[in-house]
Design an enzyme around this catalytic site. Structure first.
Site, PDB file in Angstrom:
ATOM      1  N   LYS A  93       0.860  -1.197   0.000  1.00  0.00           N
ATOM      2  CA  LYS A  93       0.000   0.000   0.000  1.00  0.00           C
ATOM      3  C   LYS A  93       0.887   1.234   0.000  1.00  0.00           C
ATOM      4  O   LYS A  93       2.046   1.176   0.412  1.00  0.00           O
ATOM      5  CB  LYS A  93      -0.852   0.025   1.281  1.00  0.00           C
ATOM      6  CG  LYS A  93      -1.844  -1.102   1.355  1.00  0.00           C
ATOM      7  CD  LYS A  93      -3.090  -0.731   0.605  1.00  0.00           C
ATOM      8  CE  LYS A  93      -4.056  -1.887   0.548  1.00  0.00           C
ATOM      9  NZ  LYS A  93      -5.195  -1.639  -0.301  1.00  0.00           N
ATOM     10  N   LEU A  94       0.287   2.360  -0.416  1.00  0.00           N
ATOM     11  CA  LEU A  94       0.998   3.637  -0.296  1.00  0.00           C
ATOM     12  C   LEU A  94       0.914   4.083   1.155  1.00  0.00           C
ATOM     13  O   LEU A  94      -0.177   4.059   1.747  1.00  0.00           O
ATOM     14  CB  LEU A  94       0.298   4.688  -1.152  1.00  0.00           C
ATOM     15  CG  LEU A  94       0.936   5.147  -2.447  1.00  0.00           C
ATOM     16  CD1 LEU A  94       0.159   6.337  -2.990  1.00  0.00           C
ATOM     17  CD2 LEU A  94       2.405   5.452  -2.329  1.00  0.00           C
ATOM     18  N   ASN A 109      12.329   1.668   1.919  1.00  0.00           N
ATOM     19  CA  ASN A 109      11.495   0.699   1.215  1.00  0.00           C
ATOM     20  C   ASN A 109      12.397  -0.252   0.433  1.00  0.00           C
ATOM     21  O   ASN A 109      13.420   0.175  -0.103  1.00  0.00           O
ATOM     22  CB  ASN A 109      10.565   1.419   0.229  1.00  0.00           C
ATOM     23  CG  ASN A 109       9.722   0.456  -0.600  1.00  0.00           C
ATOM     24  OD1 ASN A 109       9.099  -0.464  -0.058  1.00  0.00           O
ATOM     25  ND2 ASN A 109       9.693   0.644  -1.913  1.00  0.00           N
ATOM     26  N   HIS A 111      12.515  -2.652  -2.868  1.00  0.00           N
ATOM     27  CA  HIS A 111      11.805  -2.856  -4.133  1.00  0.00           C
ATOM     28  C   HIS A 111      12.516  -3.966  -4.921  1.00  0.00           C
ATOM     29  O   HIS A 111      13.742  -3.953  -5.004  1.00  0.00           O
ATOM     30  CB  HIS A 111      11.786  -1.547  -4.933  1.00  0.00           C
ATOM     31  CG  HIS A 111      10.936  -1.631  -6.159  1.00  0.00           C
ATOM     32  ND1 HIS A 111       9.555  -1.523  -6.112  1.00  0.00           N
ATOM     33  CD2 HIS A 111      11.250  -1.865  -7.453  1.00  0.00           C
ATOM     34  CE1 HIS A 111       9.071  -1.670  -7.335  1.00  0.00           C
ATOM     35  NE2 HIS A 111      10.084  -1.884  -8.168  1.00  0.00           N
ATOM     36  N   GLU A 181      17.560  -9.418  -1.609  1.00  0.00           N
ATOM     37  CA  GLU A 181      16.802  -8.504  -0.735  1.00  0.00           C
ATOM     38  C   GLU A 181      17.120  -8.781   0.730  1.00  0.00           C
ATOM     39  O   GLU A 181      17.297  -7.859   1.531  1.00  0.00           O
ATOM     40  CB  GLU A 181      15.293  -8.672  -0.954  1.00  0.00           C
ATOM     41  CG  GLU A 181      14.812  -8.233  -2.315  1.00  0.00           C
ATOM     42  CD  GLU A 181      13.297  -8.318  -2.423  1.00  0.00           C
ATOM     43  OE1 GLU A 181      12.603  -7.940  -1.466  1.00  0.00           O
ATOM     44  OE2 GLU A 181      12.802  -8.759  -3.483  1.00  0.00           O
TER      45      GLU A 181
HETATM   46  C1  GAR Z   1       9.513  -8.533  -1.854  1.00  0.00           C
HETATM   47  O1  GAR Z   1      10.034  -9.034  -3.062  1.00  0.00           O
HETATM   48  C2  GAR Z   1       9.490  -7.018  -1.882  1.00  0.00           C
HETATM   49  O2  GAR Z   1      10.594  -6.441  -2.533  1.00  0.00           O
HETATM   50  C3  GAR Z   1       8.245  -6.749  -2.662  1.00  0.00           C
HETATM   51  O3  GAR Z   1       7.318  -7.704  -2.171  1.00  0.00           O
HETATM   52  C4  GAR Z   1       8.018  -8.877  -1.746  1.00  0.00           C
HETATM   53  C5  GAR Z   1       7.623  -9.189  -0.333  1.00  0.00           C
HETATM   54  O4  GAR Z   1       8.156 -10.404   0.113  1.00  0.00           O
HETATM   55  N1  GAR Z   1       7.782  -5.400  -2.452  1.00  0.00           N
HETATM   56  C6  GAR Z   1       7.158  -4.692  -3.378  1.00  0.00           C
HETATM   57  O5  GAR Z   1       6.901  -5.109  -4.473  1.00  0.00           O
HETATM   58  C7  GAR Z   1       6.760  -3.293  -2.929  1.00  0.00           C
HETATM   59  N2  GAR Z   1       6.666  -2.420  -4.064  1.00  0.00           N
HETATM   60  P1  GAR Z   1       8.171 -10.784   1.646  1.00  0.00           P
HETATM   61  O6  GAR Z   1       6.768 -10.549   2.197  1.00  0.00           O
HETATM   62  O7  GAR Z   1       8.539 -12.240   1.667  1.00  0.00           O
HETATM   63  O8  GAR Z   1       9.198  -9.924   2.338  1.00  0.00           O
END
Ligand code: GAR
Length: 193
Positions: A93-94, A109, A111, A181
């Site tokens: 969400k934003l 954040n 990404h 990540e």
């Molecule tokens: C991650 O890949 C994160 O970078 C992405 O959602 C996934 C969450 O994984 N976030 C976005 O796309 C936000 N724009 P997780 O719940 O296993 O950490």
């Protein structure tokens, strides 16, 4: 600067949250994860928080239908937990503008792509990896950046690349990016600290 007190926002599985919890336990950064907030009551991230003894909150627009009530609940939770850093770890969400303004330069954040490519509205989760594969790019990666008023736009702290391999589908690419990540998010928190 007082000791870091981190509020993590997450919407789903929370593997990035888990990497932060593990890194905090190992002393990778000097700070505590004080609270986990999710817009999704079923998010496994909330379970991970509870298991680690971290206060877990479900705060959504559905639960708090008035905008003021919703934003107020987020701000109250941040204040009650003395949060001085917000980390968006898979938050779909934003973040309300009021929160962005109050916590300016104190929101990170993660990404799942090399911003500024593959960012902006609609570019989240698996959509990002689909777009990367469709583009034919040979390199993807992950980015940790500060959050400002514009989607996926703030100053970049860390980026790390991974190859896009022949035969990749969005799932295999996502798994490779996710591994990176889990490294760079705790590194970024450590840099911030
Ligand atoms: C991650 O890949 C994160 O970078 C992405 O959602 C996934 C969450 O994984 N976030 C976005 O796309 C936000 N724009 P997780 O719940 O296993 O950490």
């Amino acid at each position: 600067m007082p000791k870091l007190s981190i509020a993590v926002f997450a919407s789903g599985g929370g593997t990035n949250l888990q990497s932060l919890i593990n890194s905090s336990n190992k002393g990778v950064f000097d700070g505590d994860i004080a609270a986990v907030i999710s817009n999704n009551s079923g998010a496994f991230a909330l379970e991970r928080a509870k298991k680690a003894g971290i206060a877990a909150y479900h705060i959504s627009g559905k639960k708090y239908p008035g905008r003021n009530q919703f934003v107020g609940e987020i701000l109250k939770t941040l204040e009650n937990n003395k949060a001085n850093l917000i980390v968006l770890a898979g938050y779909m969400k934003l973040l309300p503008l009021e929160v962005v303004r109050i916590f300016r330069n104190r929101i990170l954040n993660i990404h799942p792509a090399l911003l500024p490519k593959y960012g902006g509205k609609g570019m989240y989760g698996m959509n990002v990896h689909k777009a990367v594969i469709e583009s034919g790019d040979k390199i993807s990666g992950a980015t940790v950046h500060f959050v400002d008023e514009i989607f996926d736009h703030g100053v970049i702290l860390i980026q790390r690349t991974v190859p896009v391999l022949p035969g990749d589908d969005p799932e295999t690419l996502a798994a490779r990016v996710l591994k990176v990540e889990h490294k760079i998010l705790p590194e970024a928190v450590s840099m911030f600290a």
